[in-house]
Design an enzyme around this catalytic site. Structure first.
Site, PDB file in Angstrom:
ATOM      1  N   GLY A 289       1.109  -0.009  -6.745  1.00  0.00           N
ATOM      2  CA  GLY A 289       0.299   1.013  -6.078  1.00  0.00           C
ATOM      3  C   GLY A 289      -1.044   1.200  -6.761  1.00  0.00           C
ATOM      4  O   GLY A 289      -1.335   0.574  -7.787  1.00  0.00           O
TER       5      GLY A 289
ATOM      6  N   ASP B  22       8.365  -2.367  -7.966  1.00  0.00           N
ATOM      7  CA  ASP B  22       7.836  -1.847  -6.702  1.00  0.00           C
ATOM      8  C   ASP B  22       8.639  -2.468  -5.568  1.00  0.00           C
ATOM      9  O   ASP B  22       9.048  -3.629  -5.674  1.00  0.00           O
ATOM     10  CB  ASP B  22       6.342  -2.241  -6.559  1.00  0.00           C
ATOM     11  N   ASN B  23       8.851  -1.700  -4.491  1.00  0.00           N
ATOM     12  CA  ASN B  23       9.492  -2.315  -3.310  1.00  0.00           C
ATOM     13  C   ASN B  23       8.443  -2.762  -2.295  1.00  0.00           C
ATOM     14  O   ASN B  23       8.784  -3.293  -1.239  1.00  0.00           O
ATOM     15  CB  ASN B  23      10.520  -1.365  -2.666  1.00  0.00           C
TER      16      ASN B  23
ATOM     17  N   TYR C 287       7.013  15.511   1.080  1.00  0.00           N
ATOM     18  CA  TYR C 287       6.386  15.084  -0.177  1.00  0.00           C
ATOM     19  C   TYR C 287       6.459  16.214  -1.204  1.00  0.00           C
ATOM     20  O   TYR C 287       6.902  16.020  -2.334  1.00  0.00           O
ATOM     21  CB  TYR C 287       4.939  14.697   0.090  1.00  0.00           C
TER      22      TYR C 287
ATOM     23  N   THR D  47      -7.075  11.849  -6.651  1.00  0.00           N
ATOM     24  CA  THR D  47      -7.661  10.805  -7.488  1.00  0.00           C
ATOM     25  C   THR D  47      -8.164   9.680  -6.597  1.00  0.00           C
ATOM     26  O   THR D  47      -7.569   9.387  -5.564  1.00  0.00           O
ATOM     27  CB  THR D  47      -6.600  10.297  -8.481  1.00  0.00           C
TER      28      THR D  47
END
Ligand code: UDP
Length: 310
Positions: free
Chosen positions: A10, A31-32, A145, A175
């Protein structure tokens, strides 16, 4: 020293991989690839201190060898993504955090959770100190989330208290920087891509809502300090300089010298009206504060997008 970074492909995960490799750590990236992009790791794939394991962290995580740290960054993080992947978002925040904590405990490793300013919801206290408990709609679309991250914080503290696990919680505020996806859906990448393509900039609502944007290098520096010498208390890491979304659009139009227009689109449900981190605690405990102004960070980010957008 060897660390695992979940969500390594990511935007933030890949920058953390770079920083830990530069510090001399061995790094295992996991990571997937549902929202991560392998291109973000292409430059380290042959690095002798780096390994990549493609895995969904919501299932049992098997890691060979010792680990000194687990940094749990796996999660859809753009509102567009978590609205499209609500169940995966809840699972990675809840089950994924549980698995990552269990792994840290088994390995005797330090654990750092990537949490979020979204735990404050649409805040009634401004700016937001860590002591504020938040104003979150648990059943609204963003709840998947917000509540996943709130649960993740709760279970991290439970492992800390019940198992004496060495833990850290970073509450990350908006960010931006290189390696955001062009179609990520978040405001900085959307506006830059729209400006570079000469398309209208899509302001949601009237653009009076505020955010405080942190350049990725500042964020990574804060996270490394938190990891190495922070406390188990949740710690805000973000840039307190606050802008309206309309100001951001104007600044990006000016920096790209774009002739794009600006159009208003409906405001997403439960979109926070204001957001600004109170970073007193990070200043005190980590001696950290951001150093990159929005103007400079945006220039670097625009340069990155110029290089990848046809
Ligand atoms: N936003 C916008 N236009 C866009 C994308 C986002 O006006 O094309 C607004 C969004 O409604 C929010 C702010 O920009 O008020 C920041 O959105 P983002 O998705 O980047 O992150 P959030 O802070 O909401 O998690």
């Amino acid at each position: 020293m060897r660390v695992l970074v979940t969500g390594a492909a990511g935007f933030l995960g890949s920058h953390l991989v770079d920083r830990f490799l530069a510090l001399g750590y061995q790094v295992l990236g996991m990571d997937n690839l549902i929202t991560g992009n392998p291109d973000n790791l292409a430059h380290v794939m042959r690095h002798p201190a780096f390994r990549f394991q493609r895995q969904d962290v919501t299932a049992y995580i098997e890691v060979e060898g010792a680990l000194d740290g687990v940094l749990h960054f796996a999660s859809p993080a753009s509102p567009v993504d978590y609205l499209e992947l609500p169940i995966q978002t809840l699972k990675v925040g809840a089950l994924g955090t549980h698995k990552a904590l269990g792994l840290a405990l088994a390995k005797g490793a330090r654990f750092l959770l990537a949490s979020t300013s979204e735990v404050y919801g649409d805040p009634l206290v401004h700016p937001q100190p860590e002591s504020y408990w938040g104003n979150v709609n648990p059943v609204g679309p963003r709840g998947v989330y917000d509540e996943a991250k709130r649960f993740a914080e709760a279970i991290t503290m439970a492992y800390h208290r019940s198992h004496q696990l060495d833990t850290r919680i970073v509450r990350i505020f908006n960010t931006y920087g290189p390696r955001m996806r062009p179609n990520d859906g978040r405001v900085v990448s959307n506006f830059i891509v729209q400006a570079l393509r000469g398309e209208p900039l899509t302001i949601y609502g009237d653009g009076s809502q505020t955010r405080s944007f942190c350049y990725v290098d500042d964020l990574v520096e804060g996270i490394v300090r938190l990891y190495e010498r922070g406390t188990s208390e949740p710690t805000n890491i973000g840039n307190p300089h606050e802008f309206t979304v309309r100001q951001l659009a104007e600044q990006i139009l000016a920096l790209t010298a774009s002739r794009s227009s600006v159009v208003e689109r409906p405001l997403p449900v439960d979109d926070p009206q204001v957001r600004q981190p109170d970073i007193t605690y990070a200043r005190k405990t980590l001696g950290w504060e951001p150093t990159v102004e929005l103007d400079e960070g945006l220039r670097k980010t625009i340069e990155y997008f110029r290089g990848i957008i046809p």
